[in-house]
Enzyme design. Structure first.
Site, mmCIF file in Angstrom:
data_model
loop_
_atom_site.group_PDB
_atom_site.id
_atom_site.type_symbol
_atom_site.label_atom_id
_atom_site.label_comp_id
_atom_site.label_asym_id
_atom_site.label_seq_id
_atom_site.Cartn_x
_atom_site.Cartn_y
_atom_site.Cartn_z
ATOM 1 N N TRP A 1 5.479 23.013 -3.827
ATOM 2 C CA TRP A 1 4.366 23.518 -4.633
ATOM 3 C C TRP A 1 3.969 22.579 -5.758
ATOM 4 O O TRP A 1 2.950 22.785 -6.397
ATOM 5 C CB TRP A 1 4.759 24.874 -5.252
ATOM 6 C CG TRP A 1 6.163 24.859 -5.789
ATOM 7 C CD1 TRP A 1 7.286 25.302 -5.130
ATOM 8 C CD2 TRP A 1 6.623 24.345 -7.037
ATOM 9 N NE1 TRP A 1 8.406 25.088 -5.897
ATOM 10 C CE2 TRP A 1 8.022 24.497 -7.076
ATOM 11 C CE3 TRP A 1 5.989 23.769 -8.138
ATOM 12 C CZ2 TRP A 1 8.802 24.100 -8.162
ATOM 13 C CZ3 TRP A 1 6.757 23.363 -9.219
ATOM 14 C CH2 TRP A 1 8.145 23.532 -9.212
ATOM 15 N N ASN A 2 4.773 21.540 -6.051
ATOM 16 C CA ASN A 2 4.503 20.826 -7.310
ATOM 17 C C ASN A 2 3.255 19.935 -7.273
ATOM 18 O O ASN A 2 2.503 19.889 -8.222
ATOM 19 C CB ASN A 2 5.742 20.090 -7.823
ATOM 20 C CG ASN A 2 6.354 19.158 -6.812
ATOM 21 O OD1 ASN A 2 5.979 19.164 -5.648
ATOM 22 N ND2 ASN A 2 7.293 18.360 -7.242
ATOM 23 N N LYS B 1 2.646 23.270 6.902
ATOM 24 C CA LYS B 1 3.086 24.500 6.243
ATOM 25 C C LYS B 1 3.070 24.270 4.741
ATOM 26 O O LYS B 1 3.777 23.418 4.224
ATOM 27 C CB LYS B 1 4.502 24.915 6.658
ATOM 28 C CG LYS B 1 4.772 26.348 6.187
ATOM 29 C CD LYS B 1 6.220 26.707 6.030
ATOM 30 C CE LYS B 1 6.795 26.466 4.670
ATOM 31 N NZ LYS B 1 6.221 27.265 3.569
ATOM 32 N N GLU C 1 4.453 28.698 -0.185
ATOM 33 C CA GLU C 1 3.849 30.027 -0.289
ATOM 34 C C GLU C 1 3.082 30.222 -1.599
ATOM 35 O O GLU C 1 2.136 30.991 -1.667
ATOM 36 C CB GLU C 1 4.912 31.130 -0.095
ATOM 37 C CG GLU C 1 6.264 30.921 -0.772
ATOM 38 C CD GLU C 1 7.249 30.019 -0.001
ATOM 39 O OE1 GLU C 1 6.790 29.090 0.703
ATOM 40 O OE2 GLU C 1 8.459 30.226 -0.129
ATOM 41 N N GLU D 1 11.567 13.570 2.037
ATOM 42 C CA GLU D 1 11.425 13.169 0.627
ATOM 43 C C GLU D 1 12.064 14.276 -0.188
ATOM 44 O O GLU D 1 11.536 15.386 -0.236
ATOM 45 C CB GLU D 1 9.951 13.030 0.242
ATOM 46 C CG GLU D 1 9.173 12.009 1.029
ATOM 47 C CD GLU D 1 9.528 10.581 0.656
ATOM 48 O OE1 GLU D 1 10.442 10.373 -0.168
ATOM 49 O OE2 GLU D 1 8.897 9.670 1.198
ATOM 50 N N GLY E 1 15.178 15.487 -3.447
ATOM 51 C CA GLY E 1 15.306 15.587 -4.892
ATOM 52 C C GLY E 1 15.715 14.291 -5.578
ATOM 53 O O GLY E 1 15.941 13.269 -4.934
ATOM 54 N N CYS F 1 9.929 15.337 -8.517
ATOM 55 C CA CYS F 1 11.183 14.832 -7.942
ATOM 56 C C CYS F 1 11.610 13.510 -8.560
ATOM 57 O O CYS F 1 12.777 13.219 -8.694
ATOM 58 C CB CYS F 1 10.986 14.655 -6.444
ATOM 59 S SG CYS F 1 9.510 13.702 -6.079
ATOM 60 N N GLU G 1 19.763 18.501 -9.997
ATOM 61 C CA GLU G 1 18.344 18.479 -10.330
ATOM 62 C C GLU G 1 17.965 19.803 -10.999
ATOM 63 O O GLU G 1 18.142 20.865 -10.414
ATOM 64 C CB GLU G 1 17.538 18.298 -9.036
ATOM 65 C CG GLU G 1 16.088 18.041 -9.278
ATOM 66 C CD GLU G 1 15.342 17.777 -7.986
ATOM 67 O OE1 GLU G 1 15.580 18.490 -7.000
ATOM 68 O OE2 GLU G 1 14.502 16.857 -7.980
ATOM 69 N N ILE G 2 17.466 19.733 -12.235
ATOM 70 C CA ILE G 2 17.126 20.966 -12.971
ATOM 71 C C ILE G 2 15.687 21.383 -12.671
ATOM 72 O O ILE G 2 15.365 22.541 -12.571
ATOM 73 C CB ILE G 2 17.365 20.762 -14.485
ATOM 74 C CG1 ILE G 2 18.859 20.449 -14.733
ATOM 75 C CG2 ILE G 2 16.906 21.980 -15.277
ATOM 76 C CD1 ILE G 2 19.212 20.081 -16.166
HETATM 77 P P1 NAD Z 1 12.176 23.697 -1.385
HETATM 78 O O1 NAD Z 1 13.032 22.740 -0.662
HETATM 79 O O2 NAD Z 1 12.714 25.008 -1.746
HETATM 80 O O3 NAD Z 1 10.835 23.994 -0.543
HETATM 81 C C1 NAD Z 1 10.021 22.982 -0.051
HETATM 82 C C2 NAD Z 1 9.262 23.492 1.164
HETATM 83 O O4 NAD Z 1 10.191 23.801 2.183
HETATM 84 C C3 NAD Z 1 8.474 24.780 0.919
HETATM 85 O O5 NAD Z 1 7.272 24.730 1.669
HETATM 86 C C4 NAD Z 1 9.388 25.859 1.468
HETATM 87 O O6 NAD Z 1 8.683 27.016 1.890
HETATM 88 C C5 NAD Z 1 9.998 25.136 2.654
HETATM 89 N N1 NAD Z 1 11.297 25.650 3.093
HETATM 90 C C6 NAD Z 1 12.185 26.411 2.413
HETATM 91 N N2 NAD Z 1 13.255 26.679 3.188
HETATM 92 C C7 NAD Z 1 13.055 26.072 4.370
HETATM 93 C C8 NAD Z 1 13.814 25.937 5.582
HETATM 94 N N3 NAD Z 1 15.006 26.514 5.723
HETATM 95 N N4 NAD Z 1 13.305 25.198 6.587
HETATM 96 C C9 NAD Z 1 12.123 24.579 6.451
HETATM 97 N N5 NAD Z 1 11.336 24.674 5.351
HETATM 98 C C10 NAD Z 1 11.808 25.412 4.312
HETATM 99 O O7 NAD Z 1 11.658 22.908 -2.632
HETATM 100 P P2 NAD Z 1 10.901 23.474 -3.899
HETATM 101 O O8 NAD Z 1 11.879 24.053 -4.846
HETATM 102 O O9 NAD Z 1 9.778 24.320 -3.493
HETATM 103 O O10 NAD Z 1 10.332 22.097 -4.453
HETATM 104 C C11 NAD Z 1 11.025 21.355 -5.357
HETATM 105 C C12 NAD Z 1 11.917 20.324 -4.665
HETATM 106 O O11 NAD Z 1 11.118 19.384 -3.969
HETATM 107 C C13 NAD Z 1 12.719 19.542 -5.659
HETATM 108 O O12 NAD Z 1 14.034 19.380 -5.205
HETATM 109 C C14 NAD Z 1 12.006 18.207 -5.697
HETATM 110 O O13 NAD Z 1 12.799 17.151 -6.111
HETATM 111 C C15 NAD Z 1 11.538 18.070 -4.299
HETATM 112 N N6 NAD Z 1 10.416 17.131 -4.233
HETATM 113 C C16 NAD Z 1 10.610 15.902 -3.682
HETATM 114 C C17 NAD Z 1 9.574 14.987 -3.648
HETATM 115 C C18 NAD Z 1 9.768 13.610 -3.063
HETATM 116 O O14 NAD Z 1 8.777 12.965 -2.746
HETATM 117 N N7 NAD Z 1 10.984 13.133 -2.889
HETATM 118 C C19 NAD Z 1 8.321 15.329 -4.152
HETATM 119 C C20 NAD Z 1 8.163 16.590 -4.707
HETATM 120 C C21 NAD Z 1 9.224 17.475 -4.732
#
Ligand code: NAD
Length: 519
Positions: free
Chosen positions: A168-169, A192, A195, A268, A270, A302, A401-402
């Site tokens: 979502w970020n 996808k 949400e 990609e 955390g 991230c 990661e906070i």
């Molecule tokens: P998250 O991992 O909880 O969710 C990310 C996505 O995955 C959402 O669309 C979610 O619905 C989906 N998801 C959740 N459970 C799943 C499963 N079991 N199988 C498949 N998909 C699933 O992450 P978040 O808390 O929404 O986002 C923050 C995280 O994303 C942080 O850890 C951040 O570091 C990371 N992030 C990484 C990058 C990067 O480029 N490396 C960029 C932005 C955010």
């Protein structure tokens, strides 16, 4: 293909806010269940959105498969595919103010950030991928090899059905990082969205359709991660998954991808980015750089610089300046252009961040500033900019990661020690180095275990440079000149130029020459 371009949102009199539907096989599809999209600054309802489930995910994959098998999109010359991406970039650019405001309402980033990351960046990324498609070597002559004489052709072919799962970020930018190269290469895509933030991707679907993308080539489903995301990761008819999210979920996605059909994965994940200030840095600039590094989008990025490494010689003065500067940050409605800092995405995320601040105290860190919900914010999900000092690298607050506006400050005495602390992490996404001596900073950068290192700045993710993580921050890279490699399969076609084949290989194994075919 449908002849009229519908809006993804319904604005019937029955609903007082827009209602967004899924986009499957060129149609806007509603479902019986809905999500409420909440403005994290005000807790007001921004919109409702159809909530997808397994049936919608299956329908989207089937549509993507049909479109791929029909081959209309992938058979187009790359320049024609590039033209579609460019048309979408133009359309998004024309709507950038509206898209930025919507992104701020659903995601809480201050308007200037939404303008950058949910409007200007996706536009520039799409143009970059279009340009890459124009010059990418989808088919090239292979080298003519002596000895065993042969030549050939090296091709890059689309993989098939690619699923993209985004958080979502930065929902639109991170979607475009996957969709851009996937479509440029001729794949079909099922996206996808998270949400909480589906709107940008649904608007993108509308623009892709308006630009003439054949039905089924791009599909958007919402849905719970554990249901729809997990289903796509395990789906036997999905050939590639591009995922951005937490390392915890990334691990599950990779496991499901491997177990189901060994689908290709780009992850990609955390980070816990070290931001190293060298003793010769321009300290005034480094103080503001440290703030930019950890506070952008309230720390919900991230690649944030969440571990600030300061030489002991400047530590106390630097922290003092940092705390003073943070007192000037204007916390407020992210739609107000004078606000510097917006809310966190949800109450759950706010509470998680506050728990980490408590943990920091228990672990022996000092809360130099912040650590609370700001006074006067009775609506929305806010946390003050927070600086933790007396942090050591073994504390959980320095290792986990906070994902909030929290900076851990660590001391070092020698540059070697700084590098050792920086690299002592399960993550390896991004890092910063501050110095007035670029050569010295480059030396440090070369020794850091991170996919991106920024010197005298932070958050410089740019489409011309690959982006991704070392260690548990990811697998593979997005952006950069090789972005299309991740959405293509390499195929070698080799042609024998040996006129008398028996004399070469078979002659070695078979002692007698092959009889004539008619014998
Ligand atoms: P998250 O991992 O909880 O969710 C990310 C996505 O995955 C959402 O669309 C979610 O619905 C989906 N998801 C959740 N459970 C799943 C499963 N079991 N199988 C498949 N998909 C699933 O992450 P978040 O808390 O929404 O986002 C923050 C995280 O994303 C942080 O850890 C951040 O570091 C990371 N992030 C990484 C990058 C990067 O480029 N490396 C960029 C932005 C955010």
């Amino acid at each position: 293909m449908t002849s009229t371009i519908e809006s993804p949102a319904l604005t019937s009199s029955e609903v007082s806010v827009p209602h967004y539907r899924l986009f499957i096989d060129g149609e806007w599809v509603d479902t019986s269940e809905q999500y409420v999209i909440v403005n994290p600054a005000t807790e007001e309802t921004v919109a409702t959105a159809a909530k997808g489930g397994i049936d919608q995910a299956d329908a989207a994959v089937a549509a993507a498969r049909r479109a791929f098998d029909q081959g209309i999109w992938r058979s187009l010359p790359p320049v024609r595919r590039a033209a579609v991406l460019e048309a979408v970039a133009d359309a998004l650019e024309a709507r950038s103010e509206e898209l930025a405001a919507t992104a701020t309402r659903e995601g809480g980033a201050p308007l200037y950030l939404s303008m950058g990351l949910n409007a200007i960046t996706p536009v520039s990324n799409l143009r970059y991928f279009a340009e890459l498609a124009r010059r990418y070597q989808f088919e090239a002559p292979g080298p003519v090899v002596g000895g065993i004489a042969h030549g050939g052709v090296i091709r890059r072919e689309p993989i098939g059905v690619c699923a993209a799962i985004v958080p979502w970020n930065f929902p639109l930018a991170l979607a475009v990082w996957k969709i851009g190269p996937a479509l440029a290469a001729g794949n079909s895509v099922v996206l996808k969205t998270d949400e909480k933030t589906p709107i940008g991707a649904l608007e993108l679907a509308r623009e892709l359709q308006a630009a003439g993308l054949p039905d089924g080539v791009f599909n958007v489903v919402t849905g719970d991660g554990e249901v729809v995301g997990a289903h796509l990761a395990a789906h036997p008819d999905v050939n590639k998954i591009g995922f951005t999210g937490s390392s915890e979920v990334g691990r599950k996605v990779a496991e499901a991808a491997g177990r189901s059909n060994l689908k290709r994965v780009t992850l990609e994940l955390g980070g816990k980015g070290p931001n190293i200030v060298l003793a010769d840095a321009d300290m005034q600039m480094a103080v503001d750089g440290a703030i930019w590094g950890f506070l952008m989008h309230a720390g919900q990025a991230c690649e944030s610089g969440t571990r600030l490494l300061l030489p002991s010689s400047v530590h106390d003065r630097f922290v003092e300046r940092l705390v003073d500067r943070l007192a000037t940050v204007r916390i407020g409605d992210p739609l107000d252009p004078t606000s510097n800092l917006g809310p966190l995405i949800s109450a759950a995320q706010r509470d998680r961040v506050l728990r980490y601040v408590e943990l920091a105290r228990v672990e022996g860190a000092t809360v130099a500033c912040g650590g609370r919900v700001p006074a006067g914010t009775d609506k929305g999900y806010w946390v003050e900019p927070t600086v933790l000092t007396d942090v050591t690298n073994d504390m959980r607050v320095a290792r986990e990661e906070i994902f909030g506006p929290v900076l851990c400050v660590l001391r070092y005495d020698t540059v070697d020690e700084a590098i050792e602390i920086a690299n002592d992490s399960d993550f390896g996404l991004a890092a910063g180095v501050w110095s007035s001596n670029v050569d010295a900073a480059l030396d440090v950068a070369r020794r850091l275990e991170a996919g991106s290192v920024w010197i005298n700045d932070f958050h410089m993710a740019n489409e011309n440079y690959p982006f991704g993580g070392f260690k548990q921050s990811g697998v593979g890279r997005e952006l950069g000149v090789n972005a299309l490699d991740a959405y293509t399969e390499a195929k070698s076609i080799q042609i024998s130029m040996e006129p008398d084949i028996q004399k070469r290989a078979y002659g070695l194994a078979l002692s007698t020459p092959a009889p004539a075919w008619g014998d």
